[in-house]
Scaffold this motif. Structure first.
Motif, PDB file in Angstrom:
ATOM      1  N   LEU A 168      36.342  35.412  49.035  1.00 10.38           N
ATOM      2  CA  LEU A 168      37.659  35.870  48.580  1.00 10.38           C
ATOM      3  C   LEU A 168      38.216  34.943  47.507  1.00 10.38           C
ATOM      4  O   LEU A 168      38.812  35.399  46.523  1.00 10.38           O
ATOM      5  N   MET A 169      38.010  33.645  47.673  1.00  9.97           N
ATOM      6  CA  MET A 169      38.488  32.689  46.671  1.00  9.97           C
ATOM      7  C   MET A 169      37.777  32.895  45.340  1.00  9.97           C
ATOM      8  O   MET A 169      38.412  32.900  44.274  1.00  9.97           O
ATOM      9  N   ALA A 170      36.469  33.074  45.391  1.00 11.85           N
ATOM     10  CA  ALA A 170      35.698  33.290  44.160  1.00 11.85           C
ATOM     11  C   ALA A 170      36.142  34.570  43.465  1.00 11.85           C
ATOM     12  O   ALA A 170      36.300  34.605  42.234  1.00 11.85           O
ATOM     13  N   SER A 171      36.367  35.618  44.244  1.00 14.03           N
ATOM     14  CA  SER A 171      36.797  36.899  43.689  1.00 14.03           C
ATOM     15  C   SER A 171      38.155  36.782  43.015  1.00 14.03           C
ATOM     16  O   SER A 171      38.367  37.288  41.905  1.00 14.03           O
ATOM     17  N   LEU A 172      39.079  36.089  43.651  1.00 16.36           N
ATOM     18  CA  LEU A 172      40.430  35.951  43.101  1.00 16.36           C
ATOM     19  C   LEU A 172      40.443  35.086  41.839  1.00 16.36           C
ATOM     20  O   LEU A 172      41.225  35.322  40.920  1.00 16.36           O
ATOM     21  N   ARG A 173      39.558  34.112  41.773  1.00 17.66           N
ATOM     22  CA  ARG A 173      39.493  33.257  40.578  1.00 17.66           C
ATOM     23  C   ARG A 173      39.005  34.055  39.370  1.00 17.66           C
ATOM     24  O   ARG A 173      39.432  33.805  38.237  1.00 17.66           O
ATOM     25  N   ILE A 174      38.089  34.991  39.615  1.00 19.11           N
ATOM     26  CA  ILE A 174      37.629  35.828  38.502  1.00 19.11           C
ATOM     27  C   ILE A 174      38.749  36.768  38.072  1.00 19.11           C
ATOM     28  O   ILE A 174      38.919  37.053  36.881  1.00 19.11           O
ATOM     29  N   LYS A 175      39.543  37.245  39.017  1.00 18.79           N
ATOM     30  CA  LYS A 175      40.717  38.048  38.659  1.00 18.79           C
ATOM     31  C   LYS A 175      41.659  37.245  37.774  1.00 18.79           C
ATOM     32  O   LYS A 175      42.223  37.767  36.805  1.00 18.79           O
ATOM     33  N   GLU A 176      41.825  35.979  38.121  1.00 15.66           N
ATOM     34  CA  GLU A 176      42.692  35.116  37.312  1.00 15.66           C
ATOM     35  C   GLU A 176      42.115  34.931  35.914  1.00 15.66           C
ATOM     36  O   GLU A 176      42.849  34.898  34.924  1.00 15.66           O
ATOM     37  N   LYS A 177      40.796  34.812  35.843  1.00 10.17           N
ATOM     38  CA  LYS A 177      40.127  34.643  34.547  1.00 10.17           C
ATOM     39  C   LYS A 177      40.431  35.808  33.616  1.00 10.17           C
ATOM     40  O   LYS A 177      40.653  35.645  32.423  1.00 10.17           O
TER      41      LYS A 177
END
Length: 298
Positions: A85-94
């Motif tokens: 979930l953290m990895a997914s959200l960081r890509i959303k932020e990107k």
């Protein structure tokens, strides 16, 4: 040199970040990507279709990364789910998607709402499946509802944290708190026995998204074309070798799933910062769909 379609997508992401969706015109995209109107419409029928491509590229990147994190780990490990979930959200932020989602949700455009709903439903379906991996069969009728609770809780906790403190949010802390709410609600749902989101209705929607058959021949054809195209460009030796190894493995009568799982992350990383970055991610995503299908059959 990057593929023109990818240049358009990247230019669109930049403009949506700078100006927002509503204030970005097709002409703005043409100017930023330095292409003609005809070239744009060769790839996309409208600005909405361009948005759809942006979201699909983001989703594909997140899906690949989540699968890579799971390799060799226990399916029922909550910490691995938190990492995904953290990895997914960081890509959303990107991609700066959260402000874009907020803007689109307030626009009275049926096509845009459908694009956004499809994107969100994919996330909910993925989390529903991971909750099943972790909490088992007893909660199966309630995992759609739990996934909705998680994302709703995460969104509003994040929003009011930012509003109240004006500081950078601790993503892991909010993810863990949101999952804790789900863990607390689930036993009550099971004990009550009342299903709010009927899985039978949700599965009908899910089937529209997940009914994508990926065959060995499809992968061999796509990977073969990829191998042929990249032979005309100077690339790191590792990227060439990994592509050849994947072709060799898929050429076996029964490709070894464990070998594919190990090879896909190095394969994708080998093309980072090359003109084939996005295409390598797309191929990795197709491989993961194939792997899931093979595991479901066994």
């Amino acid at each position: 040199m990057k593929d023109r379609k990818q240049v358009v997508i990247e230019s669109t992401i930049q403009l949506f970040t700078e100006k927002g969706y509503q204030h970005t015109s097709v002409q703005d995209i043409l100017d930023r990507a330095n292409i003609s109107k005809g070239t744009f419409y060769n790839y996309f029928s409208s600005k909405n279709e361009c948005l759809k491509a942006v979201l699909e590229q983001n989703r594909r990147e997140r899906d690949v990364l989540k699968e890579e994190i799971l390799v060799g780990q226990k399916m029922n490990d909550v910490e691995i789910l938190v990492d995904q979930l953290m990895a997914s959200l960081r890509i959303k932020e990107k991609y700066n998607l959260m402000p874009l989602f907020r803007e689109i949700s307030f626009l009275h455009d049926e096509e845009l709402q459908k694009i956004l709903a499809d994107h969100r439903f994919h996330e909910i379906t993925w989390l529903k499946n991971r909750l099943y991996d972790i909490y088992g069969e007893d909660g199966k009728p309630y995992y759609y509802e739990c996934a909705v609770i998680f994302f709703g809780t995460f969104q509003y906790l994040s929003f009011y944290w930012n509003l109240a403190t004006n500081t950078t949010i601790d993503i892991k802390k909010v993810i863990c708190r949101s999952l804790r709410y789900v863990e607390n609600f689930l036993p009550e749902m099971i004990a009550c026995g009342e299903v709010f989101l009927d899985p039978r209705d949700m599965y009908l929607i899910e089937s529209e998204f997940e009914n994508k058959m990926v065959t060995k021949d499809m992968i061999l054809e796509k990977l073969g074309k990829f191998d042929k195209n990249m032979s005309t460009v100077e690339l790191p030796q590792q990227s060439i070798e990994l592509t050849s190894l994947l072709l060799e493995e898929m050429g076996r009568e029964k490709p070894r799933i464990s070998v594919l799982e190990i090879m896909l992350k190095p394969f994708r990383n080998a093309f980072t910062d090359t003109i084939y970055t996005v295409e390598a991610e797309e191929i990795a995503n197709i491989f993961w769909l194939y792997i899931k299908m093979q595991k479901n059959r066994s």
